[in-house]
Write a protein that holds these residues in place. Structure first.
Motif, PDB file in Angstrom:
ATOM      1  N   LYS A  45      99.068  80.201  -1.514  1.00  0.00           N
ATOM      2  CA  LYS A  45      98.595  78.977  -0.852  1.00  0.00           C
ATOM      3  C   LYS A  45      97.141  78.675  -1.230  1.00  0.00           C
ATOM      4  N   THR A 123     102.478  85.986   8.491  1.00  0.00           N
ATOM      5  CA  THR A 123     103.265  84.759   8.588  1.00  0.00           C
ATOM      6  C   THR A 123     104.222  84.754   9.777  1.00  0.00           C
ATOM      7  N   GLU A 181      95.212  86.082   7.772  1.00  0.00           N
ATOM      8  CA  GLU A 181      95.225  84.638   8.048  1.00  0.00           C
ATOM      9  C   GLU A 181      96.535  84.368   8.775  1.00  0.00           C
ATOM     10  N   GLU A 183      99.529  83.005  10.969  1.00  0.00           N
ATOM     11  CA  GLU A 183     100.185  81.729  11.240  1.00  0.00           C
ATOM     12  C   GLU A 183     101.028  81.863  12.499  1.00  0.00           C
ATOM     13  N   ASN A 184     100.670  81.061  13.484  1.00  0.00           N
ATOM     14  CA  ASN A 184     101.456  81.054  14.720  1.00  0.00           C
ATOM     15  C   ASN A 184     102.179  79.735  14.945  1.00  0.00           C
ATOM     16  N   VAL A 185     101.991  78.812  14.004  1.00  0.00           N
ATOM     17  CA  VAL A 185     102.677  77.518  14.122  1.00  0.00           C
ATOM     18  C   VAL A 185     104.166  77.734  13.864  1.00  0.00           C
ATOM     19  N   ARG A 190     105.208  73.943   9.896  1.00  0.00           N
ATOM     20  CA  ARG A 190     104.215  74.364   8.912  1.00  0.00           C
ATOM     21  C   ARG A 190     104.258  73.462   7.685  1.00  0.00           C
TER      22      ARG A 190
END
Lengths: 212, 170
Positions: A45, A123, A181, A183-185, A190
């Motif tokens: 990313k 993730t 880094e 990610e909790n979305v 996402r």
């Protein structure tokens, strides 16, 4: 102390540690990339925003977790006259640590195996990988048969050593301690960082390498 | 068709060579030693040993990306372990690879009770959408070439089930 699983827990785990920012690390790597074929793995990313040689990148994301090392190794075997650089992750490697033995066995001289170790499954919300802070991946790679290994936990050392790493014969294993880094979305909310499909990525790299 | 009663490792190796295989990505089972000895002495083929069968699909995908032509040689027990790798690195990346799978538990008379993995093997392949050919003796050997042709044409993995549990290999 009752620490909730997720980002709070991870922040507590890393508090006080000096670790590497992946984006900044990749900016430094880019200056040394040369003409190498890059499999950015979970660094993809960031790498897709930095690269200036997209046709030699293989940002596949995650076709099936645990296979990045074996995939990059297979590619390195196939193209011995090209430098192949992989940014693996510790969650992937833990799924298939035996891949290290295969890589060390055939020992492709053109293979550079960077491990992005953030001590968690970023993730999926940041849950720690097994024995997150204590696994000695450099020792693991060395005992599996890698001739050259590095442990780097800060950007200054990375900057200082990257030329040396890439100027030696592979396979080389480089354990990098990086900031998670997380990610909790929810997955369906996402934003995809991939800017090419798998078909496009593979078509581009094959064309670049002049293979069918 | 030298001997339709059994499957010889020489016949299998001949098929691999005639299909221009460059790498054999494999994890042996107990009866493949004769084939191993032949392959080890075959300069046109590089052996890539893996320690778990799922790794074979990602190695093969990498080799194929780089223009090589691998074949996967594993046992059906390992195939079941490899499900997600087959999905992602094999089917997902459209890797044109043939997997030769030792069909443990299979006999010509039906699925043998001595190993229950046989009853799961074909349903697994069907569920994954993988076509397969059964090879039981040298009379079936051309099916290996059919599998390679199909894999190349359809850009996906194809299986060869090696159902010769008790003779030369497997």
């Amino acid at each position: 102390m009752n620490i909730p699983v997720g980002i709070n827990r991870i922040l507590i785990i890393i508090k006080g540690k000096k670790m590497i920012d992946t984006l900044e690390m990749l900016k430094i790597f880019k200056n040394h990339r040369g003409n190498s074929v890059v499999i950015p793995g979970r660094g993809g990313k960031h790498w897709v925003t930095l690269t200036d040689n997209q046709s030699r990148d293989v940002p596949l994301g995650d076709p099936a977790m645990g296979g990045h090392a074996s995939y990059a190794f297979g590619l390195a075997l196939a193209i011995p006259n090209e430098t192949v650089v992989l940014f693996d992750s510790e969650g992937d490697l833990l799924m298939n640590t035996g891949a290290l033995a295969t890589i060390a066995d055939l020992a492709p001289k053109n293979f550079y195996h960077f491990l992005l170790d953030n001590e968690c499954y970023a993730t999926t919300g940041g849950q720690p990988v097994p024995n997150a802070q204590k696994v000695d991946y450099t020792g693991l790679a060395k005992s599996m048969g890698y001739g050259s290994t590095y442990f780097i936990d800060n950007l200054e050392d990375f900057d200082q050593k990257i030329a040396e790493i890439l100027n030696q014969e592979g396979p080389v294993f480089i354990h990098l301690k990086i900031n998670p880094e997380i990610e909790n979305v929810p997955i369906n909310q996402r934003v995809r960082w991939q800017n090419r499909t798998w078909d496009q990525v593979l078509s581009d790299i094959k064309s670049e390498l002049s293979v069918k | 068709m030298s001997n339709e009663g059994s499957l010889s490792p020489e016949s299998v190796l001949s098929q691999l060579k005639s299909n221009n295989i460059t790498h054999v990505v494999w994890l042996p089972d107990s009866e493949t030693n004769w084939l191993y000895l032949l392959m080890k002495n075959e300069p046109s083929i590089e052996l890539v040993p893996v320690s778990r069968e799922g790794q074979a699909f990602s190695v093969a995908a990498g080799l194929a990306t780089g223009g090589k032509k691998p074949v996967i040689l594993i046992q059906n027990t390992g195939l079941l372990e490899s499900g997600d790798s087959l999905r992602g690195w094999g089917i997902g990346l459209k890797t044109p690879v043939v997997m030769m799978i030792g069909y443990r538990g299979w006999t010509r008379h039906g699925k043998n009770a001595f190993h229950d993995v046989a009853k799961f093997t074909e349903p697994f392949l069907i569920a994954m959408g993988i076509n397969y050919y059964l090879v039981e003796n040298d009379g079936d050997i051309d099916r290996i070439t059919y599998a390679f042709e199909e894999a190349d044409e359809n850009k996906k993995p194809v299986a060869v089930l090696v159902g010769d549990e008790y003779s030369s290999w497997n």
